[in-house]
Design a protein around this motif. Sequence first.
Motif, PDB file in Angstrom:
ATOM      1  N   THR A 212     -15.904  35.085  84.747  1.00  0.00           N
ATOM      2  CA  THR A 212     -15.133  34.783  83.539  1.00  0.00           C
ATOM      3  C   THR A 212     -13.652  34.607  83.879  1.00  0.00           C
ATOM      4  OG1 THR A 212     -16.678  36.042  82.152  1.00  0.00           O
ATOM      5  CG2 THR A 212     -14.476  35.652  81.251  1.00  0.00           C
ATOM      6  N   PHE A 213     -13.152  35.474  84.759  1.00  0.00           N
ATOM      7  CA  PHE A 213     -11.757  35.403  85.182  1.00  0.00           C
ATOM      8  C   PHE A 213     -11.467  34.070  85.874  1.00  0.00           C
ATOM      9  CE2 PHE A 213      -8.757  35.966  88.734  1.00  0.00           C
ATOM     10  CZ  PHE A 213      -7.602  36.301  88.032  1.00  0.00           C
ATOM     11  N   PHE A 214     -12.344  33.669  86.810  1.00  0.00           N
ATOM     12  CA  PHE A 214     -12.119  32.431  87.559  1.00  0.00           C
ATOM     13  C   PHE A 214     -12.332  31.183  86.693  1.00  0.00           C
ATOM     14  CE2 PHE A 214     -12.992  35.117  91.401  1.00  0.00           C
ATOM     15  CZ  PHE A 214     -11.773  34.895  92.028  1.00  0.00           C
ATOM     16  N   ALA A 215     -13.238  31.290  85.700  1.00  0.00           N
ATOM     17  CA  ALA A 215     -13.526  30.122  84.852  1.00  0.00           C
ATOM     18  C   ALA A 215     -12.340  29.784  83.948  1.00  0.00           C
ATOM     19  CB  ALA A 215     -14.767  30.386  84.006  1.00  0.00           C
ATOM     20  N   SER A 216     -11.585  30.789  83.503  1.00  0.00           N
ATOM     21  CA  SER A 216     -10.385  30.597  82.657  1.00  0.00           C
ATOM     22  C   SER A 216     -10.637  29.659  81.470  1.00  0.00           C
ATOM     23  CB  SER A 216      -9.230  30.044  83.503  1.00  0.00           C
ATOM     24  OG  SER A 216      -8.929  30.914  84.558  1.00  0.00           O
ATOM     25  N   GLY A 217     -11.714  29.950  80.730  1.00  0.00           N
ATOM     26  CA  GLY A 217     -11.998  29.135  79.542  1.00  0.00           C
ATOM     27  C   GLY A 217     -12.970  28.007  79.788  1.00  0.00           C
ATOM     28  N   ARG A 218     -13.148  27.585  81.050  1.00  0.00           N
ATOM     29  CA  ARG A 218     -14.134  26.545  81.375  1.00  0.00           C
ATOM     30  C   ARG A 218     -15.526  27.165  81.416  1.00  0.00           C
ATOM     31  NH1 ARG A 218     -13.439  24.850  86.822  1.00  0.00           N
ATOM     32  NH2 ARG A 218     -12.399  26.852  87.173  1.00  0.00           N
ATOM     33  N   SER A 219     -16.547  26.322  81.636  1.00  0.00           N
ATOM     34  CA  SER A 219     -17.904  26.834  81.806  1.00  0.00           C
ATOM     35  C   SER A 219     -18.024  27.515  83.179  1.00  0.00           C
ATOM     36  CB  SER A 219     -18.911  25.687  81.723  1.00  0.00           C
ATOM     37  OG  SER A 219     -20.189  26.124  82.143  1.00  0.00           O
ATOM     38  N   LYS A 220     -18.707  28.649  83.217  1.00  0.00           N
ATOM     39  CA  LYS A 220     -18.922  29.347  84.500  1.00  0.00           C
ATOM     40  C   LYS A 220     -19.749  28.503  85.467  1.00  0.00           C
ATOM     41  CE  LYS A 220     -18.928  34.039  82.540  1.00  0.00           C
ATOM     42  NZ  LYS A 220     -19.778  35.230  82.315  1.00  0.00           N
ATOM     43  N   ASP A 221     -20.573  27.600  84.913  1.00  0.00           N
ATOM     44  CA  ASP A 221     -21.442  26.760  85.758  1.00  0.00           C
ATOM     45  C   ASP A 221     -20.642  25.764  86.596  1.00  0.00           C
ATOM     46  OD1 ASP A 221     -23.664  28.040  84.702  1.00  0.00           O
ATOM     47  OD2 ASP A 221     -23.871  26.588  83.061  1.00  0.00           O
ATOM     48  N   GLU A 222     -19.375  25.569  86.255  1.00  0.00           N
ATOM     49  CA  GLU A 222     -18.542  24.605  86.987  1.00  0.00           C
ATOM     50  C   GLU A 222     -17.821  25.227  88.184  1.00  0.00           C
ATOM     51  OE1 GLU A 222     -15.816  22.767  84.264  1.00  0.00           O
ATOM     52  OE2 GLU A 222     -17.387  22.386  82.776  1.00  0.00           O
ATOM     53  N   LEU A 223     -17.977  26.525  88.382  1.00  0.00           N
ATOM     54  CA  LEU A 223     -17.265  27.204  89.471  1.00  0.00           C
ATOM     55  C   LEU A 223     -17.743  26.722  90.837  1.00  0.00           C
ATOM     56  CD1 LEU A 223     -17.151  30.903  88.181  1.00  0.00           C
ATOM     57  CD2 LEU A 223     -15.256  29.279  88.276  1.00  0.00           C
ATOM     58  N   GLY A 224     -16.810  26.617  91.779  1.00  0.00           N
ATOM     59  CA  GLY A 224     -17.131  26.199  93.141  1.00  0.00           C
ATOM     60  C   GLY A 224     -17.570  27.365  94.010  1.00  0.00           C
ATOM     61  N   PRO A 225     -17.802  27.098  95.301  1.00  0.00           N
ATOM     62  CA  PRO A 225     -18.339  28.142  96.199  1.00  0.00           C
ATOM     63  C   PRO A 225     -17.399  29.331  96.425  1.00  0.00           C
ATOM     64  CG  PRO A 225     -17.812  26.130  97.424  1.00  0.00           C
ATOM     65  CD  PRO A 225     -17.715  25.796  95.976  1.00  0.00           C
ATOM     66  N   ILE A 226     -16.093  29.098  96.507  1.00  0.00           N
ATOM     67  CA  ILE A 226     -15.162  30.209  96.779  1.00  0.00           C
ATOM     68  C   ILE A 226     -15.124  31.212  95.623  1.00  0.00           C
ATOM     69  CG2 ILE A 226     -12.787  30.864  97.360  1.00  0.00           C
ATOM     70  CD1 ILE A 226     -14.295  29.408  99.604  1.00  0.00           C
ATOM     71  N   PRO A 227     -14.961  30.772  94.366  1.00  0.00           N
ATOM     72  CA  PRO A 227     -15.019  31.737  93.260  1.00  0.00           C
ATOM     73  C   PRO A 227     -16.357  32.471  93.171  1.00  0.00           C
ATOM     74  CG  PRO A 227     -14.044  29.686  92.506  1.00  0.00           C
ATOM     75  CD  PRO A 227     -14.567  29.428  93.880  1.00  0.00           C
ATOM     76  N   LEU A 228     -17.453  31.767  93.491  1.00  0.00           N
ATOM     77  CA  LEU A 228     -18.767  32.418  93.464  1.00  0.00           C
ATOM     78  C   LEU A 228     -18.876  33.482  94.552  1.00  0.00           C
ATOM     79  CD1 LEU A 228     -21.269  29.477  92.775  1.00  0.00           C
ATOM     80  CD2 LEU A 228     -20.672  31.345  91.235  1.00  0.00           C
ATOM     81  N   LEU A 229     -18.390  33.156  95.749  1.00  0.00           N
ATOM     82  CA  LEU A 229     -18.379  34.129  96.850  1.00  0.00           C
ATOM     83  C   LEU A 229     -17.568  35.371  96.483  1.00  0.00           C
ATOM     84  CD1 LEU A 229     -17.922  31.992 100.103  1.00  0.00           C
ATOM     85  CD2 LEU A 229     -19.703  33.702  99.743  1.00  0.00           C
ATOM     86  N   LEU A 230     -16.366  35.142  95.938  1.00  0.00           N
ATOM     87  CA  LEU A 230     -15.490  36.255  95.573  1.00  0.00           C
ATOM     88  C   LEU A 230     -16.082  37.076  94.421  1.00  0.00           C
ATOM     89  CD1 LEU A 230     -12.019  34.443  95.795  1.00  0.00           C
ATOM     90  CD2 LEU A 230     -12.951  36.118  97.405  1.00  0.00           C
TER      91      LEU A 230
END
Length: 301
Positions: free
Chosen positions: A196-214
């Motif tokens: 949720t923090f990395f998505a910043s209002g966007r869909s979580k499904d749009e997150l790339g590999p680095i935010p997912l890893l973290l």
Amino acid sequence: MRINSAIQAAIDLTAGAAGGTACVVTGQPFDTAKVKMQTFPNMYRGIVDCFVKTYKQVGFRGFYKGTTPALVANIAENSVLFMCYGFCQQIVRRIVGVERKTKLSDLQNAAAGSFASAFATLVLCPTELVKCRLQAMHEMQLSGKIIQGHNTVWSVVKGVIQKDGPLGFYRGLSSTLLREVPGYFFFFGGYELSRTFFASGRSKDELGPIPLLLSGGFGGSCLWIAVYPVDCVKSRIQVLSMAGKQAGFMGTFVTVVRTEGVLALYSGLKPTMIRAFLANGALFLAYEYSRKLMMKQMDSY
């Protein structure tokens, strides 16, 4: 195209298996150090000492003792965990009275993960017992607690059946449940909060590999910080029961605190936290991308 429940469960199960494999490949040496330091804290001064002594005494393969049952354990656990996670999310939706496709809050996802972990425990406990015994076999022989060690998965399995019967594989079940149910609340809660923090209002499904890893690393760290003393007691029960009758959770917990102090419950925390971040980051990355790939394939039909 709407995917039916059986296919969705199969996708979650397969993605969980991919995640479990990535988790073991990334974190096995640190997991081995964790079990050794938890069970025999007086033998090692720290993580570096544990790695050096293991390499000198057993060689590089010593870091991968118990890899086969660890793979079986993690693939089985994460397959069941993520399959049941999907089902438990639907149960949570029914409880709170929302539509089937409604996105759950981070807290609701954490609760679904906690429920799912109870089912995963039933497949995890037997394989983790075999893994822990193989990892600490050398120390059991050095300490004189056993005369003849078992060096293969089959010899450990045979030894458990001969000594305790099939139920012997469930030594430490109560402590495994005590670790998993609250632990996975923090695991999924930490992961979803981080996404949720990395998505910043966007869909979580749009997150790339680095935010997912973290995010995966953060979720894994939350789990182990919350339940580490319980895991330490579980490891002792599963390993030391090789040498004879071992007290249950409360008996082992009290004995450790009385004879070694509270800090003994945190032996091996450093390799665990390193492993938790790396391995769970890899787990969620593999899970999310393999699941996304399979969902895309299904949508194309």
